[in-house]
Design an enzyme around this catalytic site. Sequence first.
Site, PDB file in Angstrom:
ATOM      1  N   ARG A 158       0.841  -1.213   0.000  1.00 25.08           N
ATOM      2  CA  ARG A 158       0.000   0.000   0.000  1.00 25.08           C
ATOM      3  C   ARG A 158       0.862   1.244   0.000  1.00 25.08           C
ATOM      4  NH1 ARG A 158      -5.560  -1.697   1.877  1.00 25.08           N
ATOM      5  NH2 ARG A 158      -5.274  -3.936   2.119  1.00 25.08           N
TER       6      ARG A 158
ATOM      7  N   ASN B  67      12.088   2.034   1.694  1.00 23.50           N
ATOM      8  CA  ASN B  67      11.418   0.982   0.912  1.00 23.50           C
ATOM      9  C   ASN B  67      12.454   0.283   0.044  1.00 23.50           C
ATOM     10  OD1 ASN B  67       9.248  -0.512  -0.280  1.00 23.50           O
ATOM     11  ND2 ASN B  67       9.326   0.859  -2.051  1.00 23.50           N
TER      12      ASN B  67
ATOM     13  N   HIS C 256      12.778  -1.674  -3.623  1.00 20.34           N
ATOM     14  CA  HIS C 256      12.042  -1.800  -4.884  1.00 20.34           C
ATOM     15  C   HIS C 256      12.848  -2.653  -5.866  1.00 20.34           C
ATOM     16  CE1 HIS C 256       9.165  -0.741  -7.949  1.00 20.34           C
ATOM     17  NE2 HIS C 256      10.185  -0.594  -8.771  1.00 20.34           N
TER      18      HIS C 256
ATOM     19  N   GLU D  56       5.701  10.932  -0.832  1.00 20.72           N
ATOM     20  CA  GLU D  56       4.280  10.725  -1.152  1.00 20.72           C
ATOM     21  C   GLU D  56       4.041  10.076  -2.507  1.00 20.72           C
ATOM     22  OE1 GLU D  56       0.881  12.566   0.173  1.00 20.72           O
ATOM     23  OE2 GLU D  56       1.931  14.318   0.970  1.00 20.72           O
ATOM     24  N   GLY D  57       5.060   9.979  -3.336  1.00 21.91           N
ATOM     25  CA  GLY D  57       4.867   9.399  -4.662  1.00 21.91           C
ATOM     26  C   GLY D  57       4.966   7.878  -4.626  1.00 21.91           C
TER      27      GLY D  57
HETATM   28  C1  GRF Z   1      10.443  -7.724  -3.088  1.00 23.37           C
HETATM   29  O1  GRF Z   1      10.777  -8.122  -4.388  1.00 23.37           O
HETATM   30  C2  GRF Z   1      10.414  -6.236  -2.966  1.00 23.37           C
HETATM   31  O2  GRF Z   1      11.331  -5.574  -3.765  1.00 23.37           O
HETATM   32  C3  GRF Z   1       9.021  -5.933  -3.451  1.00 23.37           C
HETATM   33  O3  GRF Z   1       8.241  -6.973  -2.925  1.00 23.37           O
HETATM   34  C4  GRF Z   1       9.036  -8.139  -2.724  1.00 23.37           C
HETATM   35  C5  GRF Z   1       8.915  -8.528  -1.271  1.00 23.37           C
HETATM   36  O4  GRF Z   1       9.442  -9.783  -0.997  1.00 23.37           O
HETATM   37  N1  GRF Z   1       8.641  -4.599  -3.055  1.00 23.37           N
HETATM   38  P1  GRF Z   1       9.563 -10.303   0.523  1.00 23.37           P
HETATM   39  O5  GRF Z   1       8.184 -10.234   1.147  1.00 23.37           O
HETATM   40  O6  GRF Z   1      10.559  -9.475   1.246  1.00 23.37           O
HETATM   41  O7  GRF Z   1       9.990 -11.725   0.367  1.00 23.37           O
END
Ligand code: GRF
Length: 195
Positions: free
Chosen positions: A92, A108, A110, A143-144
């Site tokens: 989310r 985060n 990514h 926020e993006g």
């Molecule tokens: C990862 O690939 C992360 O980059 C992405 O969601 C996945 C999460 O995997 N945002 P996990 O729940 O840490 O195994």
Amino acid sequence: MLLGILGSGSGSNMQAILDAIDAGTLDARIALVLSDNPDAFILERARGRGIETGVIDCGGFRTKFPDEAQAETAARLQAAGVELVCLAGFLRLVKRPLLEAYPGRILNIHPALLPAFPGLESWKQALDAGVSETGCTVHFVDEGMDTGPVILQERVPVLPGDTPESLHARIQVAEHRLYPAAITRVAMNLPHHHV
Ligand code: GRF
């Protein structure tokens, strides 16, 4: 450094953070793990390690993270003494109520080299685009969607014959190195209480 983790899925990145703490390469402790999905494996992993867990009630919304739920999340993190919040597969979009409670203190991970391929299933986006290289990024959350300042990135090659699954698996191996390293880097630059 007391960490709070937010995740919706398997929690392999949380596991990598725990492994780095155990190995002594990350000086931190996970104080609380929260999920918007009561069945997420990340909660089971955390419980197995005796870590406090909780479920974020998003009022039945499938993708929205309602303001009240964000405020409640912030309150729970603060009550647990969390200093740095790590999103690890949290699906989310975090907005103001939580961002304001933890300014510059939400990270985060990514699965792409941002700003390339933001959003969902970035490994599929990379395959469809035909790039020969992708990777992963740890960044500060704003926020993006996947737009905040980058902390660390690692490159991952796309190999001939890759499927979405094989590419994602290779990216995850890199993620598991990158996240603990990025947390260490941020922690060194944040004022915090010693535990
Ligand atoms: C990862 O690939 C992360 O980059 C992405 O969601 C996945 C999460 O995997 N945002 P996990 O729940 O840490 O195994």
